[in-house]
Design an enzyme around this catalytic site. Sequence first.
Site, PDB file in Angstrom:
ATOM      1  N   SER A   9       0.838  -1.204   0.000  1.00  0.00           N
ATOM      2  CA  SER A   9       0.000   0.000   0.000  1.00  0.00           C
ATOM      3  C   SER A   9       0.865   1.243   0.000  1.00  0.00           C
ATOM      4  CB  SER A   9      -0.926   0.013   1.216  1.00  0.00           C
ATOM      5  OG  SER A   9      -1.615   1.236   1.284  1.00  0.00           O
ATOM      6  N   HIS A  34      -0.970  -1.101  -4.340  1.00  0.00           N
ATOM      7  CA  HIS A  34      -2.305  -0.715  -3.883  1.00  0.00           C
ATOM      8  C   HIS A  34      -2.308   0.780  -3.612  1.00  0.00           C
ATOM      9  CE1 HIS A  34      -6.244  -1.635  -2.120  1.00  0.00           C
ATOM     10  NE2 HIS A  34      -5.961  -0.713  -1.203  1.00  0.00           N
ATOM     11  N   ASP A  36      -4.572   3.975  -2.406  1.00  0.00           N
ATOM     12  CA  ASP A  36      -5.784   4.404  -1.718  1.00  0.00           C
ATOM     13  C   ASP A  36      -6.118   5.850  -2.074  1.00  0.00           C
ATOM     14  OD1 ASP A  36      -6.552   2.101  -0.156  1.00  0.00           O
ATOM     15  OD2 ASP A  36      -4.753   2.433   1.043  1.00  0.00           O
ATOM     16  N   MET A  38      -8.702   8.846  -1.280  1.00  0.00           N
ATOM     17  CA  MET A  38      -9.677   9.259  -0.270  1.00  0.00           C
ATOM     18  C   MET A  38     -10.034  10.727  -0.479  1.00  0.00           C
ATOM     19  SD  MET A  38      -7.957   7.555   3.114  1.00  0.00           S
ATOM     20  CE  MET A  38      -6.939   6.084   2.996  1.00  0.00           C
ATOM     21  N   HIS A  67      -7.955   1.791  -5.054  1.00  0.00           N
ATOM     22  CA  HIS A  67      -9.077   1.627  -4.127  1.00  0.00           C
ATOM     23  C   HIS A  67      -9.654   3.006  -3.844  1.00  0.00           C
ATOM     24  CE1 HIS A  67     -10.245   0.583   0.318  1.00  0.00           C
ATOM     25  NE2 HIS A  67     -11.305   0.832  -0.435  1.00  0.00           N
ATOM     26  N   MET A  69     -12.022   5.415  -2.077  1.00  0.00           N
ATOM     27  CA  MET A  69     -12.882   5.676  -0.927  1.00  0.00           C
ATOM     28  C   MET A  69     -13.430   7.088  -1.087  1.00  0.00           C
ATOM     29  SD  MET A  69     -10.483   3.932   2.006  1.00  0.00           S
ATOM     30  CE  MET A  69      -8.992   3.845   1.015  1.00  0.00           C
ATOM     31  N   MET A 138     -12.443  -5.447   3.715  1.00  0.00           N
ATOM     32  CA  MET A 138     -11.638  -4.610   4.605  1.00  0.00           C
ATOM     33  C   MET A 138     -11.486  -5.298   5.953  1.00  0.00           C
ATOM     34  SD  MET A 138     -10.661  -1.951   2.923  1.00  0.00           S
ATOM     35  CE  MET A 138      -9.993  -1.013   4.308  1.00  0.00           C
ATOM     36  N   ASP A 176      -7.438  -6.104   3.204  1.00  0.00           N
ATOM     37  CA  ASP A 176      -6.678  -4.868   3.395  1.00  0.00           C
ATOM     38  C   ASP A 176      -6.866  -4.383   4.814  1.00  0.00           C
ATOM     39  OD1 ASP A 176      -5.484  -2.396   3.289  1.00  0.00           O
ATOM     40  OD2 ASP A 176      -6.851  -1.531   1.811  1.00  0.00           O
ATOM     41  N   GLY A 177      -5.744  -4.295   5.555  1.00  0.00           N
ATOM     42  CA  GLY A 177      -5.772  -3.740   6.900  1.00  0.00           C
ATOM     43  C   GLY A 177      -5.146  -4.648   7.924  1.00  0.00           C
ATOM     44  N   GLY A 198       0.727  -2.511   4.346  1.00  0.00           N
ATOM     45  CA  GLY A 198       1.242  -1.148   4.324  1.00  0.00           C
ATOM     46  C   GLY A 198       2.347  -0.924   5.318  1.00  0.00           C
TER      47      GLY A 198
END
Length: 219
Positions: A9, A34, A36, A38, A67, A69, A138, A176-177, A198
């Site tokens: 990530s 990956h 993100d 946002m 991804h 968001m 998630m 993810d997470g 990440g």
Amino acid sequence: MVKYKIAPSILSADYANFASELRRIEETDVEYVHIDIMDGQFVPNITFGAGVVASMRQHSKLFFDCHLMIVNPERYVEEFAQAGADMMTIHVESTPHIHGALQKIKAAGMKAGVVINPGTPVEMVESVLELVDQVLVMTVNPGFGGQAFIPEMMSKVEKVAALREAKGLAFDIEVDGGIDHETIKLAKKAGANVFVAGSYLFKDDFKARVAALREALND
């Protein structure tokens, strides 16, 4: 044979040095990057947009797993396609027209993914599974890196894997997470095959951490 994929990530990388961070990623055997996105509305955090993705694309040939968001992600499909995104994954809660949004992503030449948040019932995505290339479960609440893995989400991974088998589909299941060399084993056992990592990767020797994830997957 199941293909296991590791997706570092970029959220945990050094934002001022994306070019060098991407080179560091490419020096390993990972399959994805990956990314993100946002908007400060769908989630509290703000990261970056398609312009930054386009800049990253100049420095990497890796698969860009974007991804989003953001609210109404269908507004930005063409921008991300032109920026070089290979996959665009969106949240079922982010748009009133999830089916149409996924169709638009596919029509733009990208792979399409749908996301299940910790509070999202698996049933909310069941009607679009035939459209997607990936389901992202998630394993933390979306919005910030560095959170602790939520083990209860493995039951959702299992449900998605069971639906995939029952429907005779072939999409990937991504998590993810909070993924590290221990939690990756739980996710694999539940049925996931794409693993976003990440802070675990970027806070230490990157190559060694990738190798530790590979070793855990081979156990």
